[in-house]
Scaffold this motif. Structure first.
Motif, PDB file in Angstrom:
ATOM      1  N   VAL A 336       0.217  -1.326   0.193  1.00  0.00           N
ATOM      2  CA  VAL A 336      -0.044   0.244  -0.055  1.00  0.00           C
ATOM      3  C   VAL A 336       1.085   1.565   0.172  1.00  0.00           C
ATOM      4  N   LEU A 337       1.874   1.297   0.470  1.00  0.00           N
ATOM      5  CA  LEU A 337       2.621   2.904   1.170  1.00  0.00           C
ATOM      6  C   LEU A 337       3.329   2.620  -0.491  1.00  0.00           C
ATOM      7  N   HIS A 338       4.039   1.693  -0.789  1.00  0.00           N
ATOM      8  CA  HIS A 338       4.796   1.696  -2.207  1.00  0.00           C
ATOM      9  C   HIS A 338       3.861   2.706  -3.152  1.00  0.00           C
ATOM     10  N   ARG A 339       2.295   1.708  -3.489  1.00  0.00           N
ATOM     11  CA  ARG A 339       1.982   3.028  -4.260  1.00  0.00           C
ATOM     12  C   ARG A 339       0.839   4.523  -3.976  1.00  0.00           C
ATOM     13  N   VAL A 340       0.789   4.454  -2.716  1.00  0.00           N
ATOM     14  CA  VAL A 340       0.791   5.826  -2.296  1.00  0.00           C
ATOM     15  C   VAL A 340       2.041   6.184  -2.758  1.00  0.00           C
ATOM     16  N   THR A 341       3.007   6.453  -2.571  1.00  0.00           N
ATOM     17  CA  THR A 341       3.965   7.310  -2.638  1.00  0.00           C
ATOM     18  C   THR A 341       4.581   7.111  -4.029  1.00  0.00           C
ATOM     19  N   GLY A 342       4.294   5.749  -4.757  1.00  0.00           N
ATOM     20  CA  GLY A 342       4.590   5.364  -6.072  1.00  0.00           C
ATOM     21  C   GLY A 342       5.871   5.051  -6.349  1.00  0.00           C
ATOM     22  N   THR A 343       6.448   4.899  -5.577  1.00  0.00           N
ATOM     23  CA  THR A 343       8.209   3.843  -5.647  1.00  0.00           C
ATOM     24  C   THR A 343       7.634   2.720  -4.689  1.00  0.00           C
ATOM     25  N   GLY A 344       8.751   1.938  -5.101  1.00  0.00           N
ATOM     26  CA  GLY A 344       9.106   0.372  -4.039  1.00  0.00           C
ATOM     27  C   GLY A 344       8.109  -0.344  -5.114  1.00  0.00           C
ATOM     28  N   ALA A 345       8.943  -1.630  -5.211  1.00  0.00           N
ATOM     29  CA  ALA A 345       9.062  -2.575  -5.753  1.00  0.00           C
ATOM     30  C   ALA A 345       7.482  -3.178  -5.863  1.00  0.00           C
ATOM     31  N   VAL A 346       7.104  -3.091  -4.131  1.00  0.00           N
ATOM     32  CA  VAL A 346       5.738  -4.253  -4.586  1.00  0.00           C
ATOM     33  C   VAL A 346       4.513  -3.743  -4.349  1.00  0.00           C
ATOM     34  N   GLY A 347       4.106  -2.704  -5.526  1.00  0.00           N
ATOM     35  CA  GLY A 347       3.244  -1.502  -5.853  1.00  0.00           C
ATOM     36  C   GLY A 347       2.052  -2.578  -6.529  1.00  0.00           C
ATOM     37  N   ARG A 348       2.261  -3.681  -7.008  1.00  0.00           N
ATOM     38  CA  ARG A 348       1.626  -4.447  -7.718  1.00  0.00           C
ATOM     39  C   ARG A 348       0.489  -5.282  -7.096  1.00  0.00           C
ATOM     40  N   GLY A 349      -0.470  -4.834  -7.142  1.00  0.00           N
ATOM     41  CA  GLY A 349      -1.640  -5.265  -6.130  1.00  0.00           C
ATOM     42  C   GLY A 349      -1.707  -6.920  -5.851  1.00  0.00           C
ATOM     43  N   TRP A 350      -1.770  -7.144  -7.606  1.00  0.00           N
ATOM     44  CA  TRP A 350      -2.119  -8.810  -7.753  1.00  0.00           C
ATOM     45  C   TRP A 350      -0.894  -9.703  -6.998  1.00  0.00           C
ATOM     46  N   LEU A 351      -0.350  -9.022  -7.430  1.00  0.00           N
ATOM     47  CA  LEU A 351       1.829 -10.173  -7.061  1.00  0.00           C
ATOM     48  C   LEU A 351       1.592 -10.227  -5.338  1.00  0.00           C
TER      49      LEU A 351
END
Length: 401
Positions: A336-351
């Motif tokens: 969730v935090l990676h999606r919110v901030t637009g950085t990081g490798a684990v922002g892909r929800g289904w994975l």
């Protein structure tokens, strides 16, 4: 610069006016004082994790988790308040250093009260430590209000919020029965509301985005270090008692995979963009769950070793879940935090969702795989989740060129 001037520079000034730091200041790094301050939290975090392990080993899962969540909130909130204030107003003069020393003393008092809070529900010593810390940070905010006219409105709101909520924490010591947990929830909500109220309604503080992300990254290292230390102590105890069994070896391997993979996942998003206040608060508050779950993972690995060696009152499945659940929580929140901030490798929800489901399934698998096999599987599943996310990330980056 002469040798005398260099020495004065290292010692720091006796007194300087507390102006807001420049939020665009180049090369803003954590100071030696901040790093020393963090070391006091090593004690507090280890106390909380150790008490959670004891509660799990004795079969008091519900009470242990409730006590852990409450104590860890006090630890994290005290650290967070100091960190964000220091990012905006670190003068590094004598009054600032002495007030930081007072806060460090409060942390140690709080840590000393953790066992009583867990075993007897007695938060008196914890609150005393919390009061000491809050008096110090209140004094810092009042000083900022007096010496930094631009930020006076926000500083005074922070000070007022601290006083009101702290009175509530003291009064809560006499809360009877069901009122104790209810007032705890209300006061936590009030604590979380103070920064939002002060920043939105007053003048925004000059915290430094890159400095904040670095401070959180360093605290993550501290918590992961606690996981390694707690796991090592448990492994050493098991080996001394019964030798290095296959189950213990598998837990060691799985734990090492877990720590390394979670470290890797976290630091793919350590350059989070925190320019917007809403994003900064979401990211900052979300780390309560990240830090608490990572520290709980250390207790979970100890519990898994207990279950594998048939110590305490833990079943094999409970030992597996003690590792799987905090791991799954870290994956979800970091996603969730990676999606919110637009950085990081684990922002892909289904994975992330697939990885979490596999981890939880493995948590239920010790009756089939054994505790060691389940923990090793959890470590490999997190590593595979990271690898899959990195592969998708790289593919999309190449396609976008």
């Amino acid at each position: 610069m002469s040798e005398g001037d260099s020495t004065v520079e290292r010692i720091g000034p006796l007194r300087r006016v507390m102006h807001g730091r420049d939020p665009d200041e180049a090369h803003r790094a954590s100071t030696p004082l901040e790093l020393l301050f963090d070391l006091t939290f090593v004690v507090a975090v280890s106390q909380a994790a150790a008490q959670l392990h004891h509660a799990l080993a004795e079969g008091h899962v519900g009470a242990g988790l409730a006590g852990y969540a409450a104590v860890f909130f006090a630890i994290w909130w005290a650290w967070m308040n100091f960190t964000w204030f220091a990012s905006a107003y670190d003068t590094d003069d004598v009054p600032y250093r002495l007030l930081t020393l007072l806060q460090m003393a409060g942390v140690l008092v709080l840590a000393a009260g953790v066992p009583r809070a867990f075993r007897h529900g007695d938060f008196a010593i914890v609150v005393v430590g919390y009061v000491i810390m809050r008096v110090a940070i209140l004094t810092q905010w009042l000083r900022a209000a007096a010496e930094h006219p631009e930020g006076r409105g926000g500083a005074l709101r922070y000070a007022a919020g601290i006083v009101v909520v702290q009175v509530g924490w003291i009064a809560r010591l006499w809360a009877p029965g069901i009122w104790a947990p209810l007032t705890f929830v209300v006061l936590v909500a009030a604590e979380l509301a103070v920064p939002a109220w002060a920043e939105y309604r007053g003048s925004a503080t000059h915290w430094h985005p890159e400095h904040i992300t670095e401070r959180y990254s360093l605290f993550t290292i501290i918590v992961l270090g606690e996981v390694i230390l707690a796991s090592f102590a448990a492994v050493q105890s098991a080996v001394s008692a019964h030798g290095l069994s296959p189950s213990v070896l598998l837990i060691v391997m799985g734990g090492l995979f877990l720590v390394f993979a979670l470290w890797w996942i976290y630091f793919t998003g350590s350059d989070a963009h925190l320019s917007a206040l809403r994003t900064a608060l979401t990211w900052g508050y979300g780390h309560y769950v990240v830090f608490a779950a990572l520290a709980a993972l250390g207790a979970g690995l100890e519990a898994a070793l207990d279950a594998a060696e048939h110590h305490g009152h833990l079943s094999a499945r409970t030992g597996g879940l003690a590792v799987a659940i905090p791991t799954a929580i870290v994956l979800v929140v970091l996603g969730v935090l990676h999606r919110v901030t637009g950085t990081g490798a684990v922002g892909r929800g289904w994975l992330v969702a697939v990885g979490v489901l596999v981890v939880l399934a493995l948590g239920f698998s010790p009756p089939v795989l054994g505790v060691g096999g389940a923990v090793l599987g959890i470590g490999l599943a997190v590593a595979a989740t990271l690898a899959a996310n990195l592969a998708v990330f790289r593919h999309r980056a190449v396609a976008a060129r």
